[in-house]
Design a protein around this motif. Structure first.
Motif, mmCIF file in Angstrom:
data_model
loop_
_atom_site.group_PDB
_atom_site.id
_atom_site.type_symbol
_atom_site.label_atom_id
_atom_site.label_comp_id
_atom_site.label_asym_id
_atom_site.label_seq_id
_atom_site.Cartn_x
_atom_site.Cartn_y
_atom_site.Cartn_z
ATOM 1 N N ALA A 92 0.828 -1.214 0.000
ATOM 2 C CA ALA A 92 0.000 0.000 0.000
ATOM 3 C C ALA A 92 0.860 1.262 0.000
ATOM 4 C CB ALA A 92 -0.929 0.002 1.210
ATOM 5 N N LEU A 93 2.083 1.163 0.525
ATOM 6 C CA LEU A 93 2.940 2.340 0.575
ATOM 7 C C LEU A 93 3.405 2.767 -0.812
ATOM 8 C CD1 LEU A 93 5.168 1.652 3.709
ATOM 9 C CD2 LEU A 93 2.996 2.863 3.554
ATOM 10 N N GLY A 94 3.286 1.881 -1.780
ATOM 11 C CA GLY A 94 3.669 2.218 -3.142
ATOM 12 C C GLY A 94 2.551 2.854 -3.941
ATOM 13 N N ARG A 95 1.364 2.932 -3.336
ATOM 14 C CA ARG A 95 0.213 3.529 -4.021
ATOM 15 C C ARG A 95 -0.172 4.819 -3.319
ATOM 16 N NH1 ARG A 95 -1.726 -1.868 -3.335
ATOM 17 N NH2 ARG A 95 -3.356 -1.132 -1.925
ATOM 18 N N LYS A 96 -0.571 5.801 -4.093
ATOM 19 C CA LYS A 96 -0.915 7.093 -3.504
ATOM 20 C C LYS A 96 -2.311 7.067 -2.879
ATOM 21 C CE LYS A 96 -0.529 12.036 -4.287
ATOM 22 N NZ LYS A 96 -0.125 13.102 -5.222
ATOM 23 N N HIS A 97 -3.238 6.420 -3.549
ATOM 24 C CA HIS A 97 -4.612 6.362 -3.037
ATOM 25 C C HIS A 97 -5.064 4.904 -2.985
ATOM 26 C CE1 HIS A 97 -4.858 10.701 -3.501
ATOM 27 N NE2 HIS A 97 -4.483 10.577 -4.760
ATOM 28 N N PHE A 98 -5.463 4.452 -1.819
ATOM 29 C CA PHE A 98 -5.941 3.078 -1.727
ATOM 30 C C PHE A 98 -7.231 2.985 -0.908
ATOM 31 C CE2 PHE A 98 -2.565 3.792 1.389
ATOM 32 C CZ PHE A 98 -3.163 3.448 2.586
ATOM 33 N N ILE A 99 -7.964 4.095 -0.800
ATOM 34 C CA ILE A 99 -9.238 4.106 -0.083
ATOM 35 C C ILE A 99 -10.337 4.554 -1.035
ATOM 36 C CG2 ILE A 99 -10.568 5.180 1.763
ATOM 37 C CD1 ILE A 99 -8.091 5.395 3.389
ATOM 38 N N LYS A 100 -11.402 3.791 -1.093
ATOM 39 C CA LYS A 100 -12.565 4.158 -1.885
ATOM 40 C C LYS A 100 -13.671 4.612 -0.941
ATOM 41 C CE LYS A 100 -11.511 0.786 -5.521
ATOM 42 N NZ LYS A 100 -11.984 -0.418 -6.261
ATOM 43 N N LYS A 101 -14.259 5.759 -1.238
ATOM 44 C CA LYS A 101 -15.270 6.331 -0.345
ATOM 45 C C LYS A 101 -16.479 5.421 -0.179
ATOM 46 C CE LYS A 101 -14.066 11.198 -0.995
ATOM 47 N NZ LYS A 101 -13.606 11.363 0.390
#
Length: 510
Positions: A92-101
């Motif tokens: 997850a640290l390699g991705r900028k956004h990993f949360i979907k509202k």
């Protein structure tokens, strides 16, 4: 009360025919989570050795506390230029956004105190938290199964707007990652795990030319060398262990721990109501506390402590039966609702007449009914663990790597954020006077500040756990009297709120 025993067990072993020293543990530690130390291997791939990079600070563990330290360093004028490596295999640290509202709330949440909220605002991370689901609460009700008494806390009792905020861990992690990515802090994330660590004693010369090669500085004891599982190696003036309760840094550095396992598990999950919940609820049951925490959008989080056998049963029963068990435990199950008349009126404390608070809003309330299970049920064992030392030469521990506590008051991650704030402050102070940020004399200042506060909170939480693990008539009366006093005596109530908010070190009368 069990005492935390402090000792220093770091042993340096001399290898024949060489002046290279390595950290090791020559005896079995008190803690069962500290395996024997693995020696570092200096000999390696020449190509990898030539690619090794030098950093001021290597943060091992890119979780919430590790990233909070990076953000705190980035926010200070004297530390924002430091070159920082973050070592963590979490993709997850390699991705900028990993949360979907549209995602349902994750069952892993943290109760953030007002002190932590202020810290997040100072480091620029709170603005990102507010973009996602979170829930402030301004009141809390605590009672036990005997029905003898209860305590109710309102933010206004301590002249505050809120008592805290419940946030999903993934939101905190995402917010800290977003903040550290937008800062000018020189940093690099290594998606790997720490394999080994070498730290050599200082050379006899007090002055070492800072322009020497990394290998020379390492040989003179001015750098730590880290070998990663992916074959990368790097050097750092300071290694920070923010890698959790089973810390590899703590193991390799030879820090011993003191602690014990509770014969309890915690079940966590997300539940849904038909109305919004704005209160934090906690009821002490015979098997352990049950907390119902608001998350927002008519969702709440359940943290239910019970025996391992019970947790296995409650994790596997049908959703309908689980919801019935939760609603029963938060209502008439195990005992009656508390009423003020059981222990008599507040005249019991007539000697403190001026300090007794009376309000219709302080009456006992029943929590909102749970109507739906909105996540899987997860179970994990509970323990208390404390590192006897937080710092040694070129190594410092923060967060769960230094201490793990019972979750009954939701204080664990707040203690870790306090560690991150203090360590960054100490590093800044060291730079201001030209000190080596990896010298133990400087790092011990961080330990001296944080250890008393952490030990005190651990002692309070462990005391609560032990006090409510026994069903004994006279003890039940004493517990009820304590609830009664905390509910009715304003100075005591204000002091408890201030302590739980992270604003005072000891729960003394204000």
């Amino acid at each position: 009360m069990n005492r935390i025993i402090c000792c220093n067990n770091r042993i340096f072993a001399t290898k024949a025919g060489s002046n290279v020293y390595r950290l090791r543990i020559p005896w079995r530690p008190l803690s069962n989570d500290a395996a024997p130390l693995l020696s570092s291997q200096n000999a390696g791939n020449p190509e990898k050795e030539s690619e090794a990079k030098q950093y001021d600070i290597a943060i091992v563990g890119g979780g919430m506390v590790g990233l909070a330290l990076a953000c705190s360093l980035a926010s200070r004028p004297l530390t924002r230029h430091l070159n920082v490596a973050i070592i963590d295999s979490n993709p997850a640290l390699g991705r900028k956004h990993f949360i979907k509202k549209e995602d349902l709330p994750d069952p892993r949440v943290s109760t953030i105190t007002p002190a932590t909220i202020s810290f997040f605002k100072d480091i620029g991370a709170w603005q990102f938290v507010e973009q996602h689901r979170h829930a402030y609460f301004d009141k809390m009700q605590v009672w036990d199964y005997t029905g003898l008494s209860y305590a109710k806390y309102n933010a206004r009792d301590a002249d505050k707007e809120v008592l805290g905020c419940v946030v999903e861990n993934k939101v905190l992690l995402s917010s800290l990652l977003s903040r550290v990515q937008e800062t000018d802090l020189p940093k690099k994330i290594y998606p790997s795990r720490l394999n080994s660590m070498s730290i050599l004693p200082n050379s006899s010369s007090s002055e070492v030319d800072s322009t020497l090669s990394m290998t020379a500085l390492f040989t003179h004891g001015r750098l730590a060398k880290l070998e990663l599982e992916d074959g990368n190696s790097l050097y750092a003036k300071l290694v920070v262990g923010a890698d959790g309760g089973k810390s590899r840094v703590r193991e390799l550095a030879g820090f011993r721990t003191t602690g014990w396992n509770y014969s309890q598990n915690a079940i966590i999950c997300t539940v849904e109501h038909d109305v919004e919940n704005h209160c934090a609820w906690q009821r002490f049951l015979p098997s352990g506390p049950l907390a119902l925490l608001p998350i927002g959008d008519k969702f709440s989080n359940i943290v239910w402590t019970m025996s391992p056998k019970e947790s296995s049963e409650f994790k596997s029963i049908t959703e309908d039966n689980f919801l019935k068990a939760v609603n029963r435990a938060l209502d008439y199950g195990y005992g009656p609702h508390p009423t003020p008349s059981i222990l008599g009126s507040s005249d019991l404390f007539s000697w403190l007449k001026g300090g007794i608070s009376k309000s219709a809003n302080d009456c006992f309330e029943i929590p909102p009914k749970v109507i739906k299970l909105a996540s899987e049920r997860m179970a994990f064992p509970l323990s208390l663990r404390h590192a006897n030392d937080y710092a040694s030469k070129r190594v410092a521990l923060i967060g769960d790597a230094a201490h793990t506590v019972h979750p009954l008051a939701g204080q664990g991650v707040n203690l870790g954020f306090g560690d991150a704030s203090t360590l960054s402050s100490v590093i800044s102070e060291g730079i201001a006077v030209g000190a080596d940020i990896g010298e133990v004399s400087l790092l011990k200042k961080y330990e001296a500040d944080r250890k008393p506060a952490n030990v005190m909170m651990m002692a309070v939480l462990d005391g609560f756990q032990k006090a409510y693990s026994v069903d004994f008539g006279p003890l039940n009366i004493l517990r009820a009297a304590a609830f009664h006093g905390a509910h009715h005596i304003s100075p005591l109530k204000k002091s408890i709120i201030s302590y739980a908010s992270g604003e005072t070190r000891l729960p003394l009368f204000a």
